[in-house]
Design a protein around this motif. Sequence first.
Motif, PDB file in Angstrom:
ATOM      1  N   SER A  19       0.792  -1.230   0.000  1.00 44.64           N
ATOM      2  CA  SER A  19       0.000   0.000   0.000  1.00 44.64           C
ATOM      3  C   SER A  19       0.825   1.280   0.000  1.00 44.64           C
ATOM      4  CB  SER A  19      -0.917   0.013   1.235  1.00 44.64           C
ATOM      5  OG  SER A  19      -0.138   0.177   2.419  1.00 44.64           O
ATOM      6  N   GLY A  20       2.153   1.158   0.058  1.00 43.85           N
ATOM      7  CA  GLY A  20       2.982   2.345   0.176  1.00 43.85           C
ATOM      8  C   GLY A  20       3.102   2.817   1.609  1.00 43.85           C
ATOM      9  N   ASN A  77       6.949  -1.366   6.509  1.00 38.16           N
ATOM     10  CA  ASN A  77       7.154  -2.236   5.352  1.00 38.16           C
ATOM     11  C   ASN A  77       8.264  -3.248   5.611  1.00 38.16           C
ATOM     12  OD1 ASN A  77       8.649  -2.700   2.489  1.00 38.16           O
ATOM     13  ND2 ASN A  77       6.467  -2.369   2.158  1.00 38.16           N
ATOM     14  N   ARG A  78       9.352  -2.791   6.209  1.00 35.96           N
ATOM     15  CA  ARG A  78      10.456  -3.700   6.548  1.00 35.96           C
ATOM     16  C   ARG A  78       9.993  -4.782   7.524  1.00 35.96           C
ATOM     17  NH1 ARG A  78      15.863  -0.142   7.913  1.00 35.96           N
ATOM     18  NH2 ARG A  78      16.266   0.725   5.824  1.00 35.96           N
ATOM     19  N   PRO A  89       3.487   7.214  -2.804  1.00 32.73           N
ATOM     20  CA  PRO A  89       2.834   7.403  -1.505  1.00 32.73           C
ATOM     21  C   PRO A  89       2.779   8.867  -1.082  1.00 32.73           C
ATOM     22  CG  PRO A  89       4.402   5.591  -1.430  1.00 32.73           C
ATOM     23  CD  PRO A  89       4.601   6.282  -2.745  1.00 32.73           C
ATOM     24  N   THR A  90       1.632   9.282  -0.618  1.00 35.37           N
ATOM     25  CA  THR A  90       1.447  10.646  -0.151  1.00 35.37           C
ATOM     26  C   THR A  90       0.677  10.620   1.160  1.00 35.37           C
ATOM     27  OG1 THR A  90       1.328  11.411  -2.446  1.00 35.37           O
ATOM     28  CG2 THR A  90       0.569  12.930  -0.759  1.00 35.37           C
ATOM     29  N   GLY A  91       1.299  11.128   2.216  1.00 32.89           N
ATOM     30  CA  GLY A  91       0.610  11.221   3.483  1.00 32.89           C
ATOM     31  C   GLY A  91       0.116   9.882   3.998  1.00 32.89           C
ATOM     32  N   LEU A  92      -1.161   9.830   4.342  1.00 31.10           N
ATOM     33  CA  LEU A  92      -1.764   8.638   4.940  1.00 31.10           C
ATOM     34  C   LEU A  92      -2.610   7.854   3.952  1.00 31.10           C
ATOM     35  CD1 LEU A  92      -2.832  10.183   8.382  1.00 31.10           C
ATOM     36  CD2 LEU A  92      -0.783   8.840   7.866  1.00 31.10           C
ATOM     37  N   TRP A  93      -2.387   8.050   2.667  1.00 33.03           N
ATOM     38  CA  TRP A  93      -3.173   7.327   1.665  1.00 33.03           C
ATOM     39  C   TRP A  93      -2.985   5.814   1.784  1.00 33.03           C
ATOM     40  CZ3 TRP A  93      -7.108   8.950  -1.121  1.00 33.03           C
ATOM     41  CH2 TRP A  93      -7.270  10.322  -1.347  1.00 33.03           C
ATOM     42  N   TRP A  94      -1.870   5.379   2.328  1.00 35.00           N
ATOM     43  CA  TRP A  94      -1.630   3.937   2.454  1.00 35.00           C
ATOM     44  C   TRP A  94      -2.690   3.277   3.339  1.00 35.00           C
ATOM     45  CZ3 TRP A  94      -0.674   1.522   7.141  1.00 35.00           C
ATOM     46  CH2 TRP A  94      -0.322   2.351   8.220  1.00 35.00           C
ATOM     47  N   ILE A  95      -3.213   4.024   4.308  1.00 35.87           N
ATOM     48  CA  ILE A  95      -4.267   3.484   5.165  1.00 35.87           C
ATOM     49  C   ILE A  95      -5.539   3.254   4.348  1.00 35.87           C
ATOM     50  CG2 ILE A  95      -5.720   3.928   7.181  1.00 35.87           C
ATOM     51  CD1 ILE A  95      -3.442   5.565   8.368  1.00 35.87           C
TER      52      ILE A  95
END
Length: 360
Positions: A26-27, A33-34, A323-329
Motif C-alpha cells: 500500500s505504500g 514495510n520492513r 505514496p502521499t501522506g496517509l493514503w496507504w491506510i
Amino acid sequence: MNIQHHNKQLSITKAIGIILVVIGHSGCPELLNRYIYLFHMPLFYMAFGYFYKESYIEHKKEFIQKRFKGLYIPFVKWGLIFIILHNLLGRIHLINVNGGGYETYYNLLMYLKAIRAVITLAMPECLMGPLWFLESLFVSSILLLLLDYIVSLVASGKKRRVLVFTITLILFIIAFITTDVLEIIFPRRLNRDLGCLNFIYIGYLFSRIQSRLSYKPLITALCTFLLFITAYIWGTISITDFSIRNPLITGICAIMGWFSSMGTAKLIEQHCGSLSDFFDYVGKHTITILIFHIPTFKLITLITIFVYNFPISKLASFPVITPTGLWWIVYSIVGVSIPLVTVWGIKYLKKGKALYTTKQ
C-alpha cells in the motif's frame, strides 16, 4: 485423506498475514514495510505446512489433485482473464503498455506467448503479480510430497521427520547461496520454491507439538518487538526472489513472526468476540484478497489522481501511486474490504436466487 477440522486461531493468523500483505503493497511507512516483509510470506508457507500430514504419501493422487484445484487452477484462470483483458486494461491506463517485453499492446503472437507463460507458471501480467505465491506454493507442496515419499522409503517415525527437516534446511541454505551469493536464478525461480520447503515443514512440525507451544501475551509482545528492532537495525528480506541476505536471521524472524501472529490471533479469538469472527472470515478468503487487492487499489489511485491533479497515465502505477501522506491506510482498508464485500454480495445474490427458485 485426513479430514481437516476448522482451526479458528490459524484462520485468524492467515487473516493477519493477508492484511499485512495488503499493507505491504500500500505504500506504507518504510519501517512498517520492513517489519512486514521480514516474516509475512514465511508465515503463509508455515500456515500451509501446519495442515500437512505424513499420510499424504499414501494418497498422492488426491493430494496433487487438491493442490492442482486449489492453487494451479486459480493461478491459470485469473492469469488467462488478465491476458484476455490486457489490451483493454492498457487503453484505460490500468496497466503500463509503453515498455518492453510484456508491457506493450499484445498482437496474436504476444497473446500466445503470455498464455504459454501462465500455463507454465510464469506471470506476464503485472496485475497478477501477487499470484506468484500460488505458483510457488503449488510447486513447493508437490516437491515436499515427493521428498517425504522418498525419505519414507528409507526411514520412518522420528528419523523420517529429522531427515526431511535436515534436507529442507540444506535446500534452504543452497537456495540462499545460489541466489544471494552466486546470483544464479533457476528457471521459474525454482531455487525459491526449494528454499521455502523448510518453512512449510517447520509449520508441519509445529502442528505436531502444538499442545506444547506457548502463545502467551508476553511471548507475542516480545517477538513483535524484536521483529521491529530487527527491521529497524538490520533491514528486511524478499521471499519473492529469495533475497534473504542471511539465512539464520531469516529463519529466526520467520519463527518469531509465527509466534507473534499466532499469539495475536489467540488474543483476538479469546477476547474480541465478533471481531474474531470478522478475522476468521478474512482468513477464509485470503486467496480472493490476494488476487483482487491490487486491481482494487486502482480505485484509490484514481481518486488521488483527481485530488492532486496527476496525469491519468499515473493510473498504471504499480502497485500504488507515489505514496502521499496517509493514503496507504485508505489503500489498505479498500484492498481488504472491497474483495470481501464483493464475495459476500455474490454469495448473497446466489442465496437469494436459490431461495426464489425453490419457492417457484
